[in-house]
Design a protein around this motif. Structure first.
Motif, PDB file in Angstrom:
ATOM      1  N   ASP A 110      11.937  27.520  -4.614  1.00  0.00           N
ATOM      2  CA  ASP A 110      10.816  26.598  -4.161  1.00  0.00           C
ATOM      3  C   ASP A 110      11.223  25.387  -3.747  1.00  0.00           C
ATOM      4  O   ASP A 110      11.499  24.726  -4.843  1.00  0.00           O
ATOM      5  CB  ASP A 110       9.793  26.677  -5.278  1.00  0.00           C
ATOM      6  N   ILE A 111      11.147  24.883  -2.457  1.00  0.00           N
ATOM      7  CA  ILE A 111      11.522  23.570  -2.137  1.00  0.00           C
ATOM      8  C   ILE A 111      10.230  22.574  -2.422  1.00  0.00           C
ATOM      9  O   ILE A 111       9.331  23.165  -1.498  1.00  0.00           O
ATOM     10  CB  ILE A 111      12.119  23.529  -0.678  1.00  0.00           C
ATOM     11  N   ILE A 112      10.308  21.946  -3.264  1.00  0.00           N
ATOM     12  CA  ILE A 112       9.029  20.964  -3.314  1.00  0.00           C
ATOM     13  C   ILE A 112       9.395  19.744  -2.824  1.00  0.00           C
ATOM     14  O   ILE A 112      10.288  18.978  -3.405  1.00  0.00           O
ATOM     15  CB  ILE A 112       8.680  21.162  -4.838  1.00  0.00           C
ATOM     16  N   VAL A 113       8.593  19.269  -1.931  1.00  0.00           N
ATOM     17  CA  VAL A 113       8.799  17.877  -1.258  1.00  0.00           C
ATOM     18  C   VAL A 113       7.804  16.976  -1.746  1.00  0.00           C
ATOM     19  O   VAL A 113       6.513  17.168  -2.116  1.00  0.00           O
ATOM     20  CB  VAL A 113       8.847  17.924   0.081  1.00  0.00           C
ATOM     21  N   GLN A 114       8.040  15.845  -2.767  1.00  0.00           N
ATOM     22  CA  GLN A 114       7.329  14.886  -3.367  1.00  0.00           C
ATOM     23  C   GLN A 114       7.682  13.536  -2.702  1.00  0.00           C
ATOM     24  O   GLN A 114       8.898  13.062  -2.263  1.00  0.00           O
ATOM     25  CB  GLN A 114       7.978  14.917  -4.830  1.00  0.00           C
ATOM     26  N   SER A 115       6.751  12.985  -2.395  1.00  0.00           N
ATOM     27  CA  SER A 115       6.985  11.541  -1.491  1.00  0.00           C
ATOM     28  C   SER A 115       6.046  10.507  -1.974  1.00  0.00           C
ATOM     29  O   SER A 115       4.780  10.659  -2.181  1.00  0.00           O
ATOM     30  CB  SER A 115       6.880  11.834   0.111  1.00  0.00           C
ATOM     31  N   LEU A 116       6.502   9.462  -1.842  1.00  0.00           N
ATOM     32  CA  LEU A 116       5.712   8.345  -1.970  1.00  0.00           C
ATOM     33  C   LEU A 116       6.385   6.900  -1.444  1.00  0.00           C
ATOM     34  O   LEU A 116       7.479   6.488  -1.769  1.00  0.00           O
ATOM     35  CB  LEU A 116       5.735   7.802  -3.684  1.00  0.00           C
ATOM     36  N   ALA A 117       5.732   6.454  -0.411  1.00  0.00           N
ATOM     37  CA  ALA A 117       6.040   5.354   0.369  1.00  0.00           C
ATOM     38  C   ALA A 117       5.613   4.230   0.033  1.00  0.00           C
ATOM     39  O   ALA A 117       4.118   4.259  -0.023  1.00  0.00           O
ATOM     40  CB  ALA A 117       6.460   5.627   1.834  1.00  0.00           C
ATOM     41  N   ARG A 118       5.988   3.074   0.193  1.00  0.00           N
ATOM     42  CA  ARG A 118       5.440   1.790   0.164  1.00  0.00           C
ATOM     43  C   ARG A 118       5.632   0.625   1.231  1.00  0.00           C
ATOM     44  O   ARG A 118       6.742   0.598   1.583  1.00  0.00           O
ATOM     45  CB  ARG A 118       5.933   1.243  -1.248  1.00  0.00           C
ATOM     46  N   SER A 123       0.921  -1.035  -0.065  1.00  0.00           N
ATOM     47  CA  SER A 123       0.002  -0.056   0.006  1.00  0.00           C
ATOM     48  C   SER A 123       0.768   1.266   0.082  1.00  0.00           C
ATOM     49  O   SER A 123       2.027   1.230   0.373  1.00  0.00           O
ATOM     50  CB  SER A 123      -0.761   0.054   1.357  1.00  0.00           C
ATOM     51  N   THR A 124       0.385   2.439  -0.460  1.00  0.00           N
ATOM     52  CA  THR A 124       1.268   3.528  -0.640  1.00  0.00           C
ATOM     53  C   THR A 124       0.496   4.941   0.201  1.00  0.00           C
ATOM     54  O   THR A 124      -0.657   4.701   0.736  1.00  0.00           O
ATOM     55  CB  THR A 124       1.174   3.948  -2.201  1.00  0.00           C
ATOM     56  N   ASP A 125       1.604   5.667   0.487  1.00  0.00           N
ATOM     57  CA  ASP A 125       1.259   6.925   1.207  1.00  0.00           C
ATOM     58  C   ASP A 125       2.246   8.002   0.891  1.00  0.00           C
ATOM     59  O   ASP A 125       3.347   7.860   0.432  1.00  0.00           O
ATOM     60  CB  ASP A 125       1.417   6.643   2.791  1.00  0.00           C
ATOM     61  N   THR A 126       1.594   9.259   1.157  1.00  0.00           N
ATOM     62  CA  THR A 126       2.398  10.541   0.668  1.00  0.00           C
ATOM     63  C   THR A 126       2.676  11.206   2.055  1.00  0.00           C
ATOM     64  O   THR A 126       1.917  10.869   2.845  1.00  0.00           O
ATOM     65  CB  THR A 126       1.802  11.287  -0.169  1.00  0.00           C
ATOM     66  N   ALA A 127       3.769  11.767   2.469  1.00  0.00           N
ATOM     67  CA  ALA A 127       3.998  12.232   3.329  1.00  0.00           C
ATOM     68  C   ALA A 127       3.505  13.905   3.725  1.00  0.00           C
ATOM     69  O   ALA A 127       3.300  14.639   2.716  1.00  0.00           O
ATOM     70  CB  ALA A 127       5.600  12.572   3.442  1.00  0.00           C
ATOM     71  N   CYS A 151      10.354   5.904  -0.753  1.00  0.00           N
ATOM     72  CA  CYS A 151      10.649   4.727  -0.098  1.00  0.00           C
ATOM     73  C   CYS A 151      10.080   3.523  -0.137  1.00  0.00           C
ATOM     74  O   CYS A 151       8.741   3.618  -0.237  1.00  0.00           O
ATOM     75  CB  CYS A 151      10.676   5.626   1.375  1.00  0.00           C
ATOM     76  N   ASN A 152      10.744   2.548   0.163  1.00  0.00           N
ATOM     77  CA  ASN A 152      10.091   1.089   0.411  1.00  0.00           C
ATOM     78  C   ASN A 152      10.343   0.594   1.755  1.00  0.00           C
ATOM     79  O   ASN A 152      11.648   0.283   2.044  1.00  0.00           O
ATOM     80  CB  ASN A 152      10.938   0.228  -0.591  1.00  0.00           C
ATOM     81  N   PHE A 153       9.273   0.911   2.597  1.00  0.00           N
ATOM     82  CA  PHE A 153       9.437   0.597   4.087  1.00  0.00           C
ATOM     83  C   PHE A 153       9.765  -0.995   4.346  1.00  0.00           C
ATOM     84  O   PHE A 153       9.741  -1.436   5.754  1.00  0.00           O
ATOM     85  CB  PHE A 153       8.439   1.174   4.874  1.00  0.00           C
ATOM     86  N   ASP A 154       9.579  -1.838   3.160  1.00  0.00           N
ATOM     87  CA  ASP A 154       9.740  -3.267   3.497  1.00  0.00           C
ATOM     88  C   ASP A 154      11.472  -3.461   3.577  1.00  0.00           C
ATOM     89  O   ASP A 154      11.738  -4.624   4.406  1.00  0.00           O
ATOM     90  CB  ASP A 154       9.547  -4.164   2.319  1.00  0.00           C
ATOM     91  N   LEU A 155      12.052  -2.555   3.266  1.00  0.00           N
ATOM     92  CA  LEU A 155      13.395  -2.605   3.462  1.00  0.00           C
ATOM     93  C   LEU A 155      13.949  -1.912   4.661  1.00  0.00           C
ATOM     94  O   LEU A 155      12.847  -1.222   5.228  1.00  0.00           O
ATOM     95  CB  LEU A 155      14.294  -2.067   2.426  1.00  0.00           C
ATOM     96  N   HIS A 156      15.064  -1.825   4.953  1.00  0.00           N
ATOM     97  CA  HIS A 156      15.432  -1.133   6.258  1.00  0.00           C
ATOM     98  C   HIS A 156      15.299   0.383   5.847  1.00  0.00           C
ATOM     99  O   HIS A 156      15.424   0.935   4.951  1.00  0.00           O
ATOM    100  CB  HIS A 156      16.708  -1.482   6.798  1.00  0.00           C
TER     101      HIS A 156
END
Lengths: 390, 390, 390
Positions: free
Chosen positions: C314-322, C57-61, C253-258
C-alpha cells in the motif's frame, strides 16, 4: 556607562507595574458584571475545555484496509446447477477496501467478433438506407437484416440482451456470505498505530463471532445480509439491481486515556440509491458493470460477457484522535482572557453610560491631562506643580 | 464564620473593579492610536471575519466515487475489423474511482512457455559463452541462437516486440467515449451528505446532457476528448503513449447558506507527463501496463499479452465545508482583543518615550510606591500616612 | 447638531486613554513577575513561533500514485520450468497505489463444475445420512463417498487442497523485483503541485539508481527485498504466507523556503502480521486470496484456481505543508497577549495577598468609591466635592 545599564536592568527587574483600579461598590453593576464574567468563565472551562476538549490537539489517521469474503453461492438456471466461490463473485479478487459482490447477472455466452442484427426494438429499419454506416454508438454495417427488421452491426455476436433482469436475483444466497475486515490506522502526529483487531479480538474469537451492533460491536466479521439490513436496504431489491453500501469504520480516540479505549465503531449506510433520498435515488438506481471472460475455441477468440449486478462495498475509514497539547491549551486560555477583556468593556459601558451616577464614575475612572489648569488643587495639578519645580 | 463567608460573597458580587485610566488629550498620539486601533478593528472584522470567515469551523468529507464509461471503439488492423466495448477497454471493469481507458496497444498473440531467442538488439551474442546462464533479468538458457544472433531465453514465446508503438493510436475513437461520475460526500462534523446528482440533475437531464465548463457545469457526464483537452493534453499524443489525468471534484461548501448552494465543481489536470512541466515530464512520459488473457489450446496453456497504453483517470475528491461555530468565533474575538492590547502597548511606547511631554505623561500614568518619602504631600504619601495611623 | 458630532469625533480622535499603573518597587515581586513574563515571552516566541511554527497555516495534499513493477520470476516445480512476468504476478495489472505481488501459490488446475468428494478430514461421514443436504457453507449432495469417507459436494472439481503451503516459497526470486513509484501531490490551499521526480531525479538517474535510505533517499526505484527488510520482515517468511507492507511517502513541506526543499521521504512498515505486535499478529497472520483463470476446453467451462500468497503493498501518501499566514500569526500574538494578562493576574495575587506590605499595595492599586465619606481629604473625596459643587 556600564553602571547605567546595570541600573536600568535592576530597575527593570525590581520594578513591577500593576494597573490601578477603581473599586465600584454598586449592587447593580457588580451583579451584572460578575454574572457576565461567570458566564465567560463557564464558557471557557465548561464548553471550550470540558465539552469541546480545547486543551487537546487533533490528528487524522492514514489507514490501510484489507477485506476477505467467505461463503458459497448456488444457482440453478433451468436445471444447470452451479456453485460460485469467492474467486467467481468478488471483484477485484485481491481484497481491496472497495469491492463488488455479484448478486445477479445476465450472461451472454460464446460471443465472437462478427456481424449480426441488433436486438429487436433497437435501430429498427425497413431498408438498408435506414442503417447509416459508421455512427459512433454502434458500428453499423449499412445492412438491414430481413429477419429481425433491425440494422446489422459489427459487434461481439450474439448481441447481449439485458432487457430482463432475473427476478428473484440468481444469487440470493449472497445474504449469508461473510466479510472479514482488517484495518490498521496510524496517527502520524501522535505516533500511534492501532488495528481493528483490538485487545480481546484474538483468533479464537474471530473464528466464531459475527458482528452485531449490540452484542458483538467489535467483531470484524460481518454477514452481508446484516450489512444490507443495517444500511436500510431490502436485500432482495439491492441484490436484483445492485447498489452501493459504505461501511464506515470510525476511530474517534482520546489518547489522554489508555490506548485500549481507542476502538473502532462500525456504521453502515447506503451510498447511492439510498431509499431515504427518494428523488435523487430515482436519478440513478442500481449498480452494475460488464465484465468478460475471454477464451479461444477452435482458434477463434470468443468471450463470455457478464452483466454483473452486485453490492458494491466501500470501507471508509474516518478518524479523529485527540491528545493533550500545551499550545491549544494556552491558546484557549489566552483567547479566554481576551474575552474577559470584552466582558470588562461591556461592564464599563454600563457603568459609564447607563448608570445615574455615571458622571461620578467617569471622574473616578479617568484622569484628564488638561484639567490641571482649571483645578490647580487636584491631583493632576499637584503633579504638574512638582514637575514645574524641577 | 457563616457571616464572614456571606460578607465575602456579597463583597464579591456587589463590587466591581475597573481600571483607572489617563485621558491624554494630545492630537498626535490620539490620531496615531485611533488609527492603529481602527486598523486592528478593520483587520479583525474585515479580514478574519468577513474574508476568511473566522467565525466558522471547517470539516473535510469522506467520499465515495463510482464511475461508468460508455461508448464503443473500432479498430481495423490490416483488414481485421474489431469493436471494443466497455468490458474490453476499461481496467478494472467494476467502476472504481481510478481506472484506465485503453487507447492503444501492442498485442502478442498465442504466447506459450518455452525457449526462444531474444529480440534483435537485446542480448546479442556470437557464441553460447556470451549467454551467461541465470541472470535475474531474463532466464537465459546458455544457448546463442544462430539465426538471430541473440541469446535464447526461457520465456513466454514468441517474445513481445514493443519497439514500435502504433501511430496513429489504434483506438482514436476513444475520444467519443463518455464517462459518468457518481460521487457522494459526507461531512461527519456537520452530519451532511451530498451527492453530485444535486437538485435539478435528474435522470431525464442526465440522459441528454454533456459536461461543459460554461454551459453544463453540473452535468456528471463527460466526453473523454473534452477531459483530455481541458487538462491541457493533445488527444492523439496522450492516446498514443498514454498519460494520467486527474478529475478534481471540488466541494467547497458554506453550510450557513442553504444546502442547495453546496455544489461540486469539476476541474481537470494532467498528473504526470504534464506538458507544462517540460523537464520533469521527460523523466517519465506515458502510461502503460501489461495484461494477459490466459487460455488453453490443445491442453497447452497459452496467453495473449497486451501492452496497454491508455488514459488513466483518477477522480480526486477535494472538500472543505464551513459552518458557523461559537468556538472559533469567540477565539477570534478573544485573540482580537489581545491584538488590541498590543496596539495599546505600541501607543504607550509612543506616549512615554517619543513625545516631548513624555515626563509629564509618565507621571500621569505611573504612581511610584517609593516617592512618598520625598513628597509627603503627594497622593501616595497621604495614603501611607493613613496606613501609619492605623 | 452637526457641531456636536464634529466635537465628539474630534474628542474621539484627539483623545487617548491609557491605564494608570502603580510602579511597585519591590525586589521579590519584581523578580517573580519579570521571570513569569519572560517565561511567557520565551514560550510564545520560542515554542509557538520558532518550534511549532505558529505563524504558518497548514494544508494537506490530494495525491495520485502510479506504480510499476519490473523483474521476472522463475519456478521449477518437479521439472516443469516456468517464468513469471509482470502480467502474471501483479494484481491488479494497471499500476494502482495498492497492489499484490505474488510470491507463493497453490494451483488447482482443470477444475470443472461437478460432484466430487470433499478433502479428507473435512465433512467426514460413514453413511449418506451424515451428509445433510443444503448447508450454506458447502453445497452437499447428500451422498457419502465410499472411497474417501467424506461427503460429496457440488463444486469446482477437483476440490482445492490448500493444506500444505509450498516451503520454500515458489517465487523467492521476487526479492529482486523492482518497484517504481510515481507520486504527484497538490496542496490546494497554496496552489502548489509537486511530483516525487524532484529536481535532479531525471530519466538518466532513474535508469540506474536504486533506493537506499542513506545513499539514494530520493530514488523512486525500490528493490522488493529491501522494502521487506526495511519494514522489519524476513523475506522468506512473508513470501511464504504473505503479508502487507505500507510504503509511506511523507511530504512535510515548508513553503516559506524554496520549493526545491519540498522533497518526499519514504518509510516502510508492516501493516498486518507485524512481527513487533506479537499478540495481535497471531490473530491474523499472512495475506492470501483466490483467483481463477477461466477457459473453455472441448466446450466445457473449466478454470485454473490459484490461491495466491503475496506481498500486498500500500502506497500511503502523508502530507503536511506550512506557509506563513497573517491570521495564525496574529491569533498567536493575540492569545499570547492574553496569557500575559494571566501572568499579571498571578503577580497581582502575590502582591495583594502574600506580601507583608499587601495592605499598602492594595491601597495603592485600588481606589474605593465609598471611602470618600470617611476620608474627605483623599483624592476620591476631592473629586466628589467637585461634583457636588456642580
Amino acid at each position: 556607562m556600564k553602571n547605567k545599564i546595570a541600573n536600568a536592568l535592576s530597575d527593570f527587574f525590581y520594578e513591577y507595574e500593576t494597573p490601578r483600579q477603581v473599586l465600584v461598590r454598586n449592587r447593580r453593576v457588580g451583579v451584572v458584571c460578575r454574572l457576565i464574567q461567570l458566564g465567560v468563565l463557564v464558557y471557557i472551562i465548561g464548553w471550550v475545555f470540558i465539552y469541546e476538549k480545547g486543551y487537546q490537539s487533533t490528528d487524522t489517521a492514514v489507514s490501510s484496509v484489507f477485506t476477505k469474503m467467505k461463503g458459497q453461492g448456488y444457482t440453478n438456471v433451468s436445471g444447470n446447477e452451479k456453485v460460485w466461490d469467492v474467486a467467481d463473485y468478488v471483484f477485484p479478487p485481491q481484497g481491496d477496501s472497495s469491492f463488488v459482490v455479484m448478486t445477479n447477472y445476465i450472461v451472454t455466452e460464446g460471443q465472437r467478433m462478427g456481424r449480426c442484427p441488433e436486438l429487436k426494438g433497437k435501430h429498427n429499419c425497413s431498408t438498408d438506407a435506414d442503417c447509416e454506416e459508421g455512427s459512433f454508438k454502434r458500428q453499423m454495417t449499412g445492412v438491414c437484416a430481413n429477419r429481425t427488421k433491425t440494422c446489422e452491426v459489427l459487434a461481439w455476436c450474439p448481441v447481449e440482451d439485458d432487457h430482463n433482469i432475473p427476478d428473484p436475483p440468481l444469487l440470493m444466497s449472497a445474504e449469508n456470505y461473510t466479510l472479514f475486515i482488517k484495518n490498521s490506522v496510524t496517527f502520524p502526529l501522535f505516533d500511534v498505530t492501532r488495528s481493528n483487531l483490538v485487545e480481546g479480538i484474538n483468533s479464537s474469537y474471530i473464528g466464531k463471532c459475527l458482528h452485531d451492533p449490540e452484542d458483538a460491536p467489535l467483531c470484524p466479521i460481518f454477514r452481508l445480509g446484516d450489512i444490507v439490513k443495517l444500511s436500510g436496504f431490502n436485500f432482495e431489491t439491492i441484490a436484483r439491481v445492485g447498489g452501493a453500501i459504505g461501511i464506515v469504520v470510525d476511530w474517534t480516540c482520546n489518547f489522554d486515556l489508555h490506548l485500549k479505549h481507542c476502538k473502532p465503531k462500525y456504521t453502515f449506510h447506503g451510498l447511492y440509491g439510498n431509499p431515504a433520498e427518494t428523488d435523487k435515488a430515482k436519478a440513478s438506481v442500481g449498480y452494475n458493470f460488464r465484465y468478460a471472460r475471454h477464451y479461444m475455441e477452435n482458434s477463434v477468440q470468443k468471450r463470455t460477457l457478464y452483466k454483473v449486478f452486485g453490492i458494491r462495498v466501500d470501507i471508509i475509514v474516518q478518524s479523529l484522535a485527540r491528545k493533550f497539547d500545551i499550545i491549544p491549551t494556552l491558546t484557549a486560555i489566552g483567547s479566554g482572557v481576551g474575552i474577559f477583556g470584552v466582558a470588562t468593556v461591556v461592564c464599563d459601558l454600563v457603568l459609564l453610560y447607563l448608570l445615574p451616577k455615571r458622571e461620578f464614575y467617569k471622574h473616578m475612572k479617568f484622569k484628564n491631562t488638561n484639567t490641571y489648569a482649571k483645578d490647580p488643587d487636584s491631583e493632576a495639578g499637584s503633579i504638574e506643580t512638582e514637575l514645574s519645580k524641577k
